[in-house]
Design an enzyme around this catalytic site. Structure first.
Site, PDB file in Angstrom:
ATOM      1  N   LYS A  82      32.284   4.594   2.513  1.00 15.28           N
ATOM      2  CA  LYS A  82      32.697   5.317   1.404  1.00 15.28           C
ATOM      3  C   LYS A  82      32.392   6.866   1.696  1.00 15.28           C
ATOM      4  O   LYS A  82      32.693   7.735   1.185  1.00 15.28           O
ATOM      5  CB  LYS A  82      31.429   5.014   0.226  1.00 15.28           C
ATOM      6  CG  LYS A  82      31.749   3.687  -0.197  1.00 15.28           C
ATOM      7  CD  LYS A  82      30.958   3.378  -1.710  1.00 15.28           C
ATOM      8  CE  LYS A  82      31.529   2.090  -2.217  1.00 15.28           C
ATOM      9  NZ  LYS A  82      31.261   0.861  -1.579  1.00 15.28           N
TER      10      LYS A  82
HETATM   11  C1  LIG Z   1      31.774  -0.133  -1.607  1.00 20.34           C
HETATM   12  C2  LIG Z   1      31.631  -1.375  -0.593  1.00 20.34           C
HETATM   13  C3  LIG Z   1      32.633  -2.586  -0.516  1.00 20.34           C
HETATM   14  C4  LIG Z   1      33.517  -2.751  -1.577  1.00 20.34           C
HETATM   15  O1  LIG Z   1      34.754  -1.976  -1.395  1.00 20.34           O
HETATM   16  P1  LIG Z   1      35.867  -1.618  -2.499  1.00 20.34           P
HETATM   17  O2  LIG Z   1      36.496  -0.496  -2.264  1.00 20.34           O
HETATM   18  O3  LIG Z   1      34.964  -1.455  -3.625  1.00 20.34           O
HETATM   19  O4  LIG Z   1      36.746  -2.876  -2.503  1.00 20.34           O
HETATM   20  C5  LIG Z   1      32.434  -3.297   0.837  1.00 20.34           C
HETATM   21  N1  LIG Z   1      31.307  -3.147   1.512  1.00 20.34           N
HETATM   22  C6  LIG Z   1      30.557  -2.191   1.562  1.00 20.34           C
HETATM   23  C7  LIG Z   1      29.448  -1.857   2.409  1.00 20.34           C
HETATM   24  C8  LIG Z   1      30.670  -1.282   0.564  1.00 20.34           C
HETATM   25  O5  LIG Z   1      29.615  -0.204   0.062  1.00 20.34           O
END
Ligand SMILES: *Cc1c(COP(=O)(O)O)cnc(C)c1O
Length: 432
Positions: free
Chosen positions: A107
């Site tokens: 993210k």
């Molecule tokens: C947010 C997140 C996900 C999921 O990603 P999406 O884009 O919501 O499908 C998977 N793994 C981790 C560690 C995350 O922080």
């Protein structure tokens, strides 16, 4: 470029409007009006380019009409000042490690890009004092807070549920100071989200303050996630292993995988995708039955994927003209319960020495269960295993070294503002 709403009942908007509003007024998600095909020469040379050199033309295809070239380049280069290496794990399976950024999760890419883009729009308009509200169950808050840290003209409020995030997660958004304020809500994550929603709906608050959201559905967080699919391809192309690539993506809200699907539309030679879920198997069920039946999420050890109604599902429908058949040509699904996630982490560590986090474990196992001999699998390792320290140490029974970046956060002093879950308290605070 214009952005349209997936619900088709709101007027098209500019990039700036899409970024500032986040969600379309008809509650749809914004999509770029055109997805440009990248040139054949770009793909011929890609193995010799750096992450930043690859990401810039991708960014230019979406944002180049709306931002001066040099500025956009600056934003891209500044966002991606860390690597996302592809690491060999076993046989024809590779890990795309997305955890080398400041908060050790993928993210960071979207959050850092959005912070810089919003910062640019604010400067261009001569605005000051823009308030970004974000509710978090852990990972989003840290990525957004660190992405926006020190960006002039913006103050970030991270609302999180008291006692319900791990100490490591909490330290990543409560110890920063500067323009970041952590609000510890005496309630659940849902209460935090309800408070943020109420703030955006409150007329008085919106007339007196410049409020915006850094939600993951924002196009400025969503589209930049396409960058590392290209870079992953480039790293394997360099080794002559880029034929028949399959990406396996641990999915919750499906933003990450949707960015990959867009990369494919831009010409990235990917054979297919696997959406790897935990016990929240709504998308898997959709692929089997054609019925989309959202339901309340269930708690798992891969908690960032505990989503019962994936917000980006509508973007996938939109990309494939709502055709289940077309969707199934590009995406298959798998899901794993906690028991099998633990087994995967344990077994993979024992057999290969590679330590998976619970989210990446779903992606890895989906490749193990699906990959054909002539295919090369890349799973997205979405977070560093040390972010889920207690869970992972409990599974593999060894002490995991905590990366220095995480240790630094934990040394800082916690600063937060305590609040109840009633909206009036938040409103009064924001106005004061
Ligand atoms: C947010 C997140 C996900 C999921 O990603 P999406 O884009 O919501 O499908 C998977 N793994 C981790 C560690 C995350 O922080």
């Amino acid at each position: 470029m214009k952005y349209y709403s997936t619900n088709g009942e709101a007027p098209d908007v500019t990039l700036q409007e899409a970024v500032v509003k986040g969600l379309a007024p008809d509650k749809g998600l914004f999509m770029p009006e055109t997805i440009k095909l990248l040139s054949a020469s770009f793909f011929e040379n890609i193995g010799s380019l750096s992450f930043q050199e690859i990401a810039y033309p991708v960014a230019d295809a979406f944002f180049g009409d709306d931002i001066e070239k040099d500025t956009l380049k600056g934003i891209v280069y500044d966002t991606l000042d860390f690597d996302t290496p592809v690491v060999h794990v076993t046989d024809n399976i590779y890990s795309l490690e997305l955890f080398h950024g400041p908060t050790l999760a993928f993210k960071d890419v979207g959050a850092r890009f959005m912070a810089r883009l919003l910062g640019y729009f604010i400067r261009r308009q001569g605005q000051k004092d823009v308030k970004v509200l974000v509710a978090t169950s852990g990972d989003t808050g840290s990525a957004v807070a660190n992405g926006f840290l020190g960006v002039e003209g913006i103050r970030v409020y991270v609302l999180y549920p008291k006692g319900k995030v791990s100490r490591i997660q909490e330290s990543q958004f409560t110890t920063l100071g500067q323009n970041i304020t952590a609000i510890e809500v005496d309630g659940t994550f849902d209460d935090c989200q309800a408070l943020v929603k109420a703030a955006f709906l409150d007329k008085e608050l919106n007339s007196r303050l410049n409020l915006t959201s850094a939600n993951s559905i924002n196009v400025a967080r969503f589209l930049p996630q396409a960058f590392y699919y290209f870079y992953a391809y480039a790293q394997l192309a360099k080794q002559g292993k880029a034929d028949n690539i399959v990406f396996s993506v641990p999915s919750g809200n499906f933003g990450n995988i949707t960015a990959g699907l867009i990369a494919k539309r831009m010409g990235l030679p990917v054979r297919r995708f696997i959406a790897a879920n935990n016990s929240n198997d709504i998308f898997y069920e959709y692929l089997q039955t054609g019925e989309y039946s959202p339901r309340p999420s269930v708690q798992t050890i891969a908690n960032a994927m505990d989503v019962g109604d994936p917000s980006n599902f509508v973007r996938i429908l939109d990309l494939y003209g709502k055709s289940l058949n077309e969707i199934k040509k590009d995406i298959s699904g798998e899901w794993y319960n906690d028991e099998s996630i633990k087994n995967t982490v344990k077994k993979t560590y024992a057999e290969t020495g590679y330590l998976l986090d619970p989210h990446g474990a779903c992606g890895y196992q989906a490749l193990k269960d699906n990959l054909k001999p002539n295919e090369t699998g890349i799973f997205l390792e979405t977070a560093h295993p040390a972010k889920f320290l207690e869970a992972v140490e409990g599974i593999v029974n060894v002490k995991i070294p905590v990366p220095e970046k995480l240790q630094e956060f934990m040394k800082g002093e916690k600063q937060s503002i305590s609040m109840g879950k009633d909206f009036d308290g938040l409103k009064e605070y924001l106005l004061s």
